[in-house]
Motif scaffolding. Structure first.
Motif, PDB file in Angstrom:
ATOM      1  N   SER A  60       0.789  -1.727   0.018  1.00  0.00           N
ATOM      2  CA  SER A  60      -0.073  -0.130  -0.105  1.00  0.00           C
ATOM      3  C   SER A  60       0.585   0.853   0.007  1.00  0.00           C
ATOM      4  O   SER A  60       0.531   1.977  -0.856  1.00  0.00           O
ATOM      5  N   ASP A  61       1.952   0.887   0.504  1.00  0.00           N
ATOM      6  CA  ASP A  61       2.830   2.338   1.173  1.00  0.00           C
ATOM      7  C   ASP A  61       3.500   3.277  -0.614  1.00  0.00           C
ATOM      8  O   ASP A  61       4.022   3.701  -0.796  1.00  0.00           O
ATOM      9  N   ASN A 184       9.737   0.729   8.962  1.00  0.00           N
ATOM     10  CA  ASN A 184       9.125   1.130   8.111  1.00  0.00           C
ATOM     11  C   ASN A 184       8.715   3.107   9.123  1.00  0.00           C
ATOM     12  O   ASN A 184       7.797   2.172   9.643  1.00  0.00           O
ATOM     13  N   THR A 185       8.585   3.613   9.028  1.00  0.00           N
ATOM     14  CA  THR A 185       8.701   4.814   9.586  1.00  0.00           C
ATOM     15  C   THR A 185       6.951   5.759   9.862  1.00  0.00           C
ATOM     16  O   THR A 185       6.433   6.292  10.472  1.00  0.00           O
ATOM     17  N   GLY A 186       6.583   5.485   8.204  1.00  0.00           N
ATOM     18  CA  GLY A 186       5.268   4.978   7.962  1.00  0.00           C
ATOM     19  C   GLY A 186       5.020   6.306   6.719  1.00  0.00           C
ATOM     20  O   GLY A 186       3.797   6.729   6.751  1.00  0.00           O
ATOM     21  N   GLY A 190       9.173   5.823   3.808  1.00  0.00           N
ATOM     22  CA  GLY A 190       9.538   4.951   5.350  1.00  0.00           C
ATOM     23  C   GLY A 190       9.191   3.823   5.393  1.00  0.00           C
ATOM     24  O   GLY A 190      10.535   2.928   5.606  1.00  0.00           O
ATOM     25  N   TRP A 191       8.907   3.357   3.093  1.00  0.00           N
ATOM     26  CA  TRP A 191       9.364   1.874   3.294  1.00  0.00           C
ATOM     27  C   TRP A 191      10.504   0.690   2.628  1.00  0.00           C
ATOM     28  O   TRP A 191      10.727  -0.038   2.227  1.00  0.00           O
ATOM     29  N   ARG A 192      11.545   2.324   2.158  1.00  0.00           N
ATOM     30  CA  ARG A 192      12.729   2.367   1.871  1.00  0.00           C
ATOM     31  C   ARG A 192      13.865   1.574   2.492  1.00  0.00           C
ATOM     32  O   ARG A 192      14.273   0.154   2.116  1.00  0.00           O
ATOM     33  N   GLY A 277      -6.830  -3.114   9.744  1.00  0.00           N
ATOM     34  CA  GLY A 277      -5.948  -1.748  10.314  1.00  0.00           C
ATOM     35  C   GLY A 277      -4.739  -2.125   9.815  1.00  0.00           C
ATOM     36  O   GLY A 277      -4.041  -3.609   9.701  1.00  0.00           O
ATOM     37  N   LYS A 278      -3.601  -1.768   9.587  1.00  0.00           N
ATOM     38  CA  LYS A 278      -2.365  -1.637   8.684  1.00  0.00           C
ATOM     39  C   LYS A 278      -1.502  -2.777   9.518  1.00  0.00           C
ATOM     40  O   LYS A 278      -0.815  -3.098   9.577  1.00  0.00           O
TER      41      LYS A 278
END
Length: 440
Positions: A60-61, A184-186, A190-192, A277-278
């Protein structure tokens, strides 16, 4: 008929079963270094799945930042699958001609480097390039690991050894959501970080492998005749071998359709269709892969126990495989349930059965050939990944059009029924007795 070695591998004493169809000795001696090597292959499988699953757990991110549709996401899985298919064949030929001690870590470093680079992708085209390269290198895990397992373990112990190395898939998939939650900081980009951290872990594995594995630990038999004398493969005629290859092509396609569907689409399904939720999805994903890992190990233990209880090795494997198929078939009910504890319980059962099918499939595959195990595994992998790769864009289009995951959920879980029917119908003709022939 050949007599299989009960224990064979680095530092192992050798015992012999008097009859190829007799149950394997449950207490056969296996050296600690052999099981340690299986443990290293478990960790390799875990890294393989962590590099792969980092995208599914952050889909999703990634979609939001790179502006991808569900069909785009499906195309990423499609080209990953095609690359995996080609990589499996290419690596399979290399496995049969080069030292596994060096080839295995080289391939693992390749996919780890690509996983690390994925963290820097800035466009759909760039991400697609990295997924193709990742699929090509990751495919090498299976020809390498299955050939190593075959060379280290006797026929009666292979399902257990395969369970250990395959359970790394669940370990990796368990750890990936936790890594994502931690790193992942959100925020934007953040996904990297999870991609980069997971990719860097491959270096540690390579060091451990080269320290553990000695130069001649994984030597292949010099000739097919030598393999047959060692009892590493069941000796059958050419027609039976062809039927079994046909059966295993259907098996590997069917069980991969089930496993790869839930691996790639279940997190999105829980979030988008059922409203979880995530964080809840990440935690449940870890629980799902815990169940899958337990199922994988349980399949190896049950197969070994059933063989030790009076059944032939083949019948023990087949009975265990049938039990796993029964569990994945629960998808027919799970597909039409609303968000509920029952839905989650059925998904856990599906994960348990789905991964449990793989060590048994590998054990069946190891009956085809010893000398050419890499090529056999590579060709089977090619068939599986061409079909499963094509599945993902179709699923993406279906979901974009209907907004529903129900039909894909049901069909994916029922696919292994085809595998069971193929094994029952094609492995041995009814009433046909086995007779010795030239080994493959």
């Amino acid at each position: 008929m050949g007599r299989p070695l009960v224990g064979r591998g680095p530092g192992m004493s050798v015992a012999v079963d008097p009859d190829f169809d007799a149950p394997a000795e449950e207490g056969a001696a296996v050296s600690w270094r052999t099981w340690a090597a299986c443990g290293l292959m478990l960790l390799a499988t875990a890294l393989n799945y962590m590099d792969r699953q980092a995208l599914a757990q952050q889909a999703s991110d990634v979609q939001a930042e790179l502006k991808l549709t569900n069909e785009d996401y499906g195309n990423l899985e499609f080209w990953f699958g095609i690359a995996f298919a080609v990589g499996g064949v290419a690596t399979g030929f290399l496995v049969d001609g080069f030292s596994l001690r060096w080839l295995y870590p080289a391939i693992l470093l390749g996919w780890s480097a690509v996983g690390f680079l994925t963290g820097g992708a800035t466009s759909y085209r760039e991400l697609l390039t990295y997924r193709v390269l990742l699929g090509f290198f990751e495919a090498g895990q299976w020809p390498c690991a299955v050939a190593a397992s075959q060379r280290l373990l006797s026929r009666g112990n292979r399902a257990m050894g395969n369970s250990i190395l395959q359970s790394g898939a669940s370990l990796g998939a368990i750890l990936t959501p936790l890594v994502v939650l931690a790193l992942n900081t959100g925020g934007m980009g953040g996904w990297r970080t999870p991609f980069r951290v997971i990719g860097a872990l491959g270096v540690a594995w390579v060091v451990a492998w080269l320290l553990m594995i000695r130069p001649r630990d994984l030597d292949a038999p010099e000739t097919p005749a030598e393999a047959g004398k060692a009892g590493d493969v069941e000796v059958v005629d050419r027609a039976t071998t062809i039927r079994r290859i046909a059966a295993l092509i259907l098996v590997v396609i069917a069980i991969n359709l089930c496993w790869q569907y839930f691996r790639a689409w279940m997190p999105k399904m829980l979030e988008r269709e059922h409203g979880y939720g995530k964080a809840a999805v990440q935690w449940f994903s870890s629980a799902y892969y815990v169940a899958a890992g337990v199922g994988c190990l349980a399949a190896g233990v049950l197969s070994r126990r059933l063989a030790g209880g009076g059944r032939t090795v083949h019948r023990a494997r087949l009975a265990t495989f049938a039990a796993c198929v029964g569990l994945t078939s629960l998808s027919l009910a799970a597909a039409y349930l609303p968000a509920s504890p029952l839905l989650l319980a059925l998904l856990l059962a599906i994960g348990f059965g789905s991964l449990g099918q793989f060590p048994l499939y590998y054990a069946f595959t190891q009956e085809i050939s010893t000398r050419w195990m890499g090529r056999v595994t590579g060709v089977f992998s090619f068939a599986a990944w061409v079909v499963t790769g094509a599945m993902h864009p179709m699923i993406g289009r279906w979901i974009d059009r209907t907004g529903s995951y129900a039909a894909p959920n049901a069909l994916a879980g029922l696919a292994p029924v085809v595998a069971l029917v193929a094994l029952l119908a094609l492995w041995d003709l009814p009433g046909r007795s086995r007779r010795p022939a030239r080994p493959s």
